[in-house]
Design a protein around this motif. Structure first.
Motif, short mmCIF file in Angstrom:
data_model
loop_
_atom_site.label_atom_id
_atom_site.label_comp_id
_atom_site.label_asym_id
_atom_site.label_seq_id
_atom_site.Cartn_x
_atom_site.Cartn_y
_atom_site.Cartn_z
N PRO A 103 -7.15 59.33 103.33
CA PRO A 103 -6.62 58.06 103.83
C PRO A 103 -7.61 56.92 103.65
CG PRO A 103 -7.45 59.37 105.63
CD PRO A 103 -7.60 60.22 104.40
N GLY A 104 -7.13 55.71 103.86
CA GLY A 104 -8.00 54.55 103.81
C GLY A 104 -7.38 53.39 103.07
N PRO A 105 -8.02 52.22 103.12
CA PRO A 105 -7.56 51.04 102.37
C PRO A 105 -8.25 50.99 101.01
CG PRO A 105 -9.23 50.39 103.96
CD PRO A 105 -9.09 51.89 104.09
N TYR A 106 -7.49 50.72 99.96
CA TYR A 106 -8.04 50.74 98.61
C TYR A 106 -7.55 49.53 97.80
CZ TYR A 106 -9.00 55.54 99.99
OH TYR A 106 -9.44 56.65 100.66
N GLN A 107 -8.31 49.23 96.75
CA GLN A 107 -7.99 48.11 95.85
C GLN A 107 -7.70 48.65 94.46
OE1 GLN A 107 -11.05 44.95 96.06
NE2 GLN A 107 -11.92 46.04 97.81
N TYR A 108 -6.98 47.85 93.68
CA TYR A 108 -6.75 48.22 92.28
C TYR A 108 -6.40 46.96 91.47
CZ TYR A 108 -1.69 47.73 93.01
OH TYR A 108 -0.44 47.23 93.29
N TYR A 109 -6.63 47.05 90.17
CA TYR A 109 -6.17 46.02 89.24
C TYR A 109 -6.00 46.67 87.88
CZ TYR A 109 -11.07 45.72 87.65
OH TYR A 109 -12.32 46.00 87.16
N VAL A 110 -5.35 45.96 86.95
CA VAL A 110 -5.07 46.48 85.62
C VAL A 110 -5.77 45.61 84.59
CG1 VAL A 110 -3.27 46.96 83.91
CG2 VAL A 110 -2.85 47.44 86.34
N SER A 111 -6.46 46.24 83.65
CA SER A 111 -7.03 45.51 82.51
C SER A 111 -6.27 45.90 81.25
CB SER A 111 -8.52 45.83 82.35
OG SER A 111 -8.71 47.18 81.96
N TYR A 112 -6.24 44.99 80.28
CA TYR A 112 -5.48 45.25 79.05
C TYR A 112 -5.93 44.27 77.97
CZ TYR A 112 -2.74 41.28 80.82
OH TYR A 112 -2.36 40.05 81.30
N PRO A 149 -5.00 40.09 88.95
CA PRO A 149 -5.65 39.93 90.27
C PRO A 149 -5.68 41.27 91.00
CG PRO A 149 -3.98 38.23 89.90
CD PRO A 149 -3.80 39.24 88.81
N THR A 150 -6.59 41.36 91.95
CA THR A 150 -6.72 42.59 92.74
C THR A 150 -5.55 42.72 93.71
OG1 THR A 150 -9.13 42.47 92.61
CG2 THR A 150 -8.20 43.84 94.36
N ALA A 151 -5.02 43.92 93.79
CA ALA A 151 -3.96 44.24 94.75
C ALA A 151 -4.45 45.41 95.62
CB ALA A 151 -2.67 44.59 94.03
N TYR A 152 -3.64 45.80 96.59
CA TYR A 152 -4.11 46.74 97.60
C TYR A 152 -3.07 47.79 97.94
CZ TYR A 152 -7.27 42.79 98.17
OH TYR A 152 -8.16 41.78 97.93
N PHE A 153 -3.54 48.97 98.33
CA PHE A 153 -2.66 49.96 98.93
C PHE A 153 -3.41 50.65 100.07
CE2 PHE A 153 -4.77 52.37 95.54
CZ PHE A 153 -5.01 53.62 96.11
N LEU A 154 -2.65 51.03 101.08
CA LEU A 154 -3.20 51.66 102.27
C LEU A 154 -2.58 53.03 102.44
CD1 LEU A 154 -4.76 51.53 105.04
CD2 LEU A 154 -2.64 50.61 106.00
N VAL A 155 -3.44 54.04 102.62
CA VAL A 155 -2.98 55.40 102.89
C VAL A 155 -3.20 55.67 104.38
CG1 VAL A 155 -3.17 57.83 102.29
CG2 VAL A 155 -3.63 56.08 100.56
N ASP A 156 -2.12 55.90 105.11
CA ASP A 156 -2.22 56.12 106.55
C ASP A 156 -3.01 57.39 106.85
OD1 ASP A 156 -0.76 53.89 107.17
OD2 ASP A 156 1.16 54.94 107.32
N PRO A 157 -3.74 57.40 107.95
CA PRO A 157 -4.46 58.62 108.35
C PRO A 157 -3.50 59.67 108.91
CG PRO A 157 -4.70 56.96 110.03
CD PRO A 157 -3.96 56.30 108.90
#
Length: 318
Positions: A103-112, A149-157
């Motif tokens: 679990p936890g808060p995470y960031q991601y983005y795509v390069s191309y 741009p950076t986006a986010y996803f959260l995985v619940d504990p």
């Protein structure tokens, strides 16, 4: 032949869930999905997240996902990003997927790679003696590196209480102020009452050493528990151990989970650390835009001090 029509049996393990996220043509996350919340992980249940790009879209050339979710199983680092290439899934999609295990808060983005509008004439400067096929090099130079741009996803504990899973929407929380509970050694009665009332989680506002205002949100020392929660002379290590014991008793005897604020940036005006690093605080030199707020606060202080002059008692007794 008859076996074809038998009712299928239920699998022994829960189904493996895959959450699909279709990205925009330029690799960005759809606005309504700019923040993604995934269900808790743990126990027998598991899931994966799958990012999808349409083949032929702007972001489909050399598309790579970057995320600070530890894809290799290493320790989490907020600024440590891991890379994973998008691959062909079928005739229409590029996908990048990975399994969610923590679990936890995470960031991601795509390069191309994207067509570089500024590269119109640069390809004409290719040396005739180059070993690279001029056409190939011309195509290569025509692309520029891009990222979304950076986006986010959260995985619940995954919460458990009494050996049973506790869903987040099943939390019944009570906020309490530790400084009003007295010594930690006498908390048993209050814990029993909270449990009997149906609460299953206690939220403790900050327990650290308070500053001159005695507010739990203006801390003198963020790294040590408050003295008034323990018997006189209790050392810092002993305080931590007594807190662990209290939390274990809460969980096993009273069926209560515990959570607290970690307010590292809430520092009291008389904090030793702030005295050593005054530049870390807001003041009228480094934050002149706060002058109006300062003047309002100062006027309220003067008004409070002058209440007797207006015929009012400064002490509220009823």
């Amino acid at each position: 032949m008859a076996s074809r029509f038998l009712t299928p049996t239920q699998p022994d393990a829960p189904p493996f869930m895959v959450w699909n996220l279709d990205l925009n043509e330029d690799g960005t996350t759809p606005h309504e999905k700019s923040f993604i919340r995934l269900p808790s992980v743990g126990g027998a249940q598991s899931c994966a997240v799958r990012f999808r790009l349409l083949i032929g879209s702007t972001a489909s050339i050399d598309a790579t996902l970057h995320t600070n979710y530890p894809l290799d199983g290493s320790a989490y680092g907020r600024t440590k990003f891991h890379q994973k290439k998008f691959n062909f899934n079928n005739q229409t999609d590029l996908i990048c997927e990975f399994r969610i295990k923590r679990p936890g808060p995470y960031q991601y983005y795509v390069s191309y790679k994207s067509i570089d509008a500024q590269a119109d004439d640069r390809s004409d400067s290719i040396a005739k003696t180059s070993d690279v096929n001029p056409m190939v090099e011309r195509i290569y130079r025509g692309f520029a590196d891009k990222r979304t741009p950076t986006a986010y996803f959260l995985v619940d504990p995954q919460l458990t209480l009494g050996g049973q899973p506790l869903a987040l929407d099943g939390v019944v929380l009570q906020s309490v102020s530790p400084k009003w509970l007295g010594k930690m050694s006498s908390w048993r009665r209050q814990l029993a009452v909270s449990s009997k009332m149906g609460y299953n989680m206690l939220h403790f506002i900050p327990m650290q050493q308070r500053g001159g205002s005695d507010s739990p949100y203006a801390l003198y020392n963020q790294l040590e528990l408050s003295d008034d929660l323990f018997e006189p002379g209790t050392k810092a290590e002993e305080k931590d151990q007594k807190l662990r014991e209290t939390l274990l008793e809460m969980t096993h005897k009273h069926k209560l989970l515990g959570v607290t604020d970690m307010v590292w940036n809430h520092t009291a005006y008389n904090s030793d650390w702030l005295c050593d690093h005054p530049e870390a605080g807001f003041n009228l030199e480094n934050s002149p835009h706060l002058r109006s707020a300062y003047e309002l606060d100062a006027a309220l202080v003067r008004f409070s001090q002058d209440l007797p002059n207006y015929g009012f008692d400064r002490m509220v007794s009823s």
